[in-house]
Design an enzyme around this catalytic site. Structure first.
Site, PDB file in Angstrom:
ATOM      1  N   GLY A 134       0.782  -1.224   0.000  1.00 11.63           N
ATOM      2  CA  GLY A 134       0.000   0.000   0.000  1.00 11.63           C
ATOM      3  C   GLY A 134       0.818   1.281   0.000  1.00 11.63           C
ATOM      4  CB  SER A 135      -0.141   4.602   1.270  1.00 12.89           C
ATOM      5  OG  SER A 135      -1.359   4.626   0.556  1.00 12.89           O
ATOM      6  CB  THR A 136       4.493   1.568   3.140  1.00 11.31           C
ATOM      7  OG1 THR A 136       4.359   0.435   2.275  1.00 11.31           O
ATOM      8  CG2 THR A 136       3.619   1.383   4.374  1.00 11.31           C
ATOM      9  CG  PHE A 137       5.727   0.627  -2.374  1.00  6.00           C
ATOM     10  CD1 PHE A 137       6.314   0.185  -3.543  1.00  6.00           C
ATOM     11  CD2 PHE A 137       5.787  -0.192  -1.258  1.00  6.00           C
ATOM     12  CE1 PHE A 137       6.943  -1.053  -3.608  1.00  6.00           C
ATOM     13  CE2 PHE A 137       6.403  -1.423  -1.305  1.00  6.00           C
ATOM     14  CZ  PHE A 137       6.995  -1.866  -2.479  1.00  6.00           C
TER      15      PHE A 137
END
Length: 583
Positions: free
Chosen positions: A301-304
């Site tokens: 998810g948005s950790t990237f």
């Protein structure tokens, strides 16, 4: 006879005397022959009894061995080196115990022996034991490992056909703590007087040859993990998994500058002293043997998003205040990219990270391009298995799109379309945030590794840390703030793909919080991932990482930071742009 007659003697008497003498001579010769035969026969019987007696004595003085295929004269090496943590505390060692075996031909009361054995070992079957004892087998194993109390109880039966063989078994004194790191061991080749201990998973198998080397039996293998920190991480993670109703959970705590793994946990776990059998069907991740931190490949998810922004910063395409078009939905063919909520027409690059805008990140990635994005993520380790010293690691290669198209570039920028392990993510965050030098994850304590190649500049690394700090102070990870430790991090909530039929579940997610602390002086990276969490304290169930993974990670930092020797400190103020000069 003529001479006898001439002398006047009786010839008949002389004949009878001669006959008597001949008969006595014949009888003496026959007796001598019979006595000789008896002496020879007695000698043969004596030699035969002597051979039988010597053989019986040799058998009685030796230990019987279970038949096994092995080279003539091969010796079983039972010694195995200890495993310790970074402070020398024991994680795995050897314990002298015994195995129980039977020699049915030597048994006096097999029925009583079977009955008493079932009383001592309730898992045994009395009828099966009786069948074994009454059969043609001359040797059979009953228990490969028994405790001293069980040995004494068997000894008290008084059955000469029940015997004991010495054993050196592997012991994990801390139970399930660090189970997925250590892996476990089992018996390999076995004899009555010794058994070979071999690793079956984790560190035990990866370093099996080194641990079994007799020349290094007294040299323990030192790991990078800290036993106290590992125990604290597992305890908090277990509480968080239960509180958030998650199916599974994992956490990776890593030194940002060296890549040394201080703690690595995966739940559910197991006790390596009683390692369960692997699953033979169904989803492998349902087994407690499955190491989610290394083997679990998830869309994170948005950790990237921080990777896309960091690359754009490094390329000079944007700066923290550059405004990005966030009007949505963003259309690409039949695909629609939307944000969790409407953030307006524009956001600064910093706010794209703070508010976690999919649209803003996708637009930044479009300017980067597929080839450059792939090369950058490869430099962070997202295209190959991690180099960590676990036997499971080489088989855990990230799942990449078969065709890295423009739409792949856009979705990967916010963590969809590429699946990697939490250990991959922790390694990439450490490399990005430690000043920009790539690290390689390691579980084995050794000489300090040489500084890795640079992946971003020091300036880009510092900007990325500042952005992540703002995610905690005013963004989606507000529950992650731990006073005195300046936590920075990024949340990630990814829909969970279906195992069959394709697509994604509507009500199942992988929630992740990737963090660094202290953000202004990066020492440690912590990644916490929950599988299918649901927070139910409100009116409606909440599954996003900000409500699930973030509070668990914050509590973890609060517990382990003092154990790591980090003292709470006042966070330095951000530069004001005013420079003090002297007259």
């Amino acid at each position: 006879m003529l001479d006898a007659r001439a002398k006047g003697e009786n010839p008949d008497r002389i004949e009878r005397e001669n006959l008597r003498k001949r008969h006595e001579d014949i009888r003496d010769r026959a007796r001598l022959r019979a006595e000789g035969r008896l002496v020879v026969l007695a000698g043969l019987f004596f030699c035969a009894f002597l051979v039988v007696g010597v053989r019986m004595g040799a058998i009685a003085a030796s230990e019987p061995a279970e038949p096994r295929a092995q080279a003539a004269g091969a010796q079983i090496a039972a010694a195995r080196a200890d495993i310790v943590d970074r402070r020398g505390r024991l994680l795995a060692t050897n314990l002298v115990t015994h195995a129980l075996y039977a020699q049915p031909p030597m048994m006096v009361e097999p029925e009583r022996a079977a009955r008493e054995l079932v009383r001592i070992f309730p898992d045994l079957d009395e009828e099966r034991l009786l069948g074994w004892f009454a059969g043609d087998r001359k040797f059979l194993w009953i228990k490969k490992k028994i405790s001293p109390e069980q040995k004494q109880a068997v000894f008290d039966i008084g059955e000469p056909g029940l015997l004991f063989g010495p054993r050196e078994m592997r012991l994990y004194p801390n139970g399930a703590i660090a189970a997925h790191i250590l892996g476990g061991a089992r018996f390999g080749r076995e004899g009555v007087d010794a058994a070979e201990v071999i690793g079956v998973a984790g560190i035990e198998k990866a370093f099996d040859e080194r641990l079994r080397d007799p020349a290094r039996a007294g040299d323990p293998l030192r790991l990078t993990i800290d036993l106290t920190v590992q125990a604290a991480v597992e305890r908090v993670l277990e509480g968080g998994m239960v509180m958030m109703n998650a199916k599974g959970a994992t956490a990776v705590l890593m030194e940002a500058r060296t890549g040394e793994v201080v703690a690595l946990a995966s739940l559910p776990d197991f006790d390596p002293n009683d390692r369960p059998r692997p699953l033979t069907e169904g989803d492998a991740s349902n087994s407690p043997l499955f190491n989610r931190a290394v083997q679990g490949l998830y869309e994170l998810g948005s950790t990237f998003k921080i990777f896309a922004v960091a690359q754009a910063l490094e390329m000079g395409q944007v700066n923290p205040s550059t405004m990005i078009d966030t009007r949505g939905p963003l259309t690409w063919g039949k695909f629609r990219i939307r944000d969790f909520r409407d953030y307006g027409a524009q956001l600064s690059v910093t706010d794209v990270i703070v508010k976690s805008s999919n649209i803003g990140t996708a637009r930044i990635a479009m300017d980067i391009g597929a080839e450059r994005q792939r090369a950058f993520l490869a430099g962070l380790g997202f295209t190959e298995p991690t180099a960590v010293e676990l036997v499971e690691a080489p088989g855990s290669k990230p799942l990449l799109p078969p065709n890295w198209s423009e739409i792949s570039t856009m979705t990967i920028s916010y963590g969809h379309g590429l699946s990697a392990s939490p250990l991959h993510l922790a390694t990439a965050y450490a490399s990005l945030l430690n000043g920009g030098h790539k690290v390689s994850p390691t579980l084995v304590r050794g000489a300090p590794a040489a500084r890795g190649p640079r992946v971003v500049s020091e300036e880009t690394s510092a900007i990325a840390r500042q952005m992540l700090r703002q995610v905690v102070t005013r963004g989606t990870a507000s529950f992650g703030d731990v006073p005195g430790y300046a936590v920075g991090g990024k949340t990630g909530t990814a829909d969970k793909p279906r195992l069959k039929g394709g697509g994604y579940y509507e009500d199942k997610v992988i929630a992740t919080f990737a963090s660094v602390f202290p953000a202004h002086d990066p020492r440690y990276v912590l990644v916490v991932t929950l599988d299918e969490p649901v927070e139910t304290s409100g009116r409606e169930p909440r599954r996003t990482a900000g409500w699930t993974a973030v509070p668990v990670a914050a509590e973890m930092i609060r517990r382990v930071a003092p154990l790591l020797g980090l003292k709470p400190e006042i966070e330095p103020l951000a530069p004001t742009g005013v420079t003090l000069t002297s007259n």
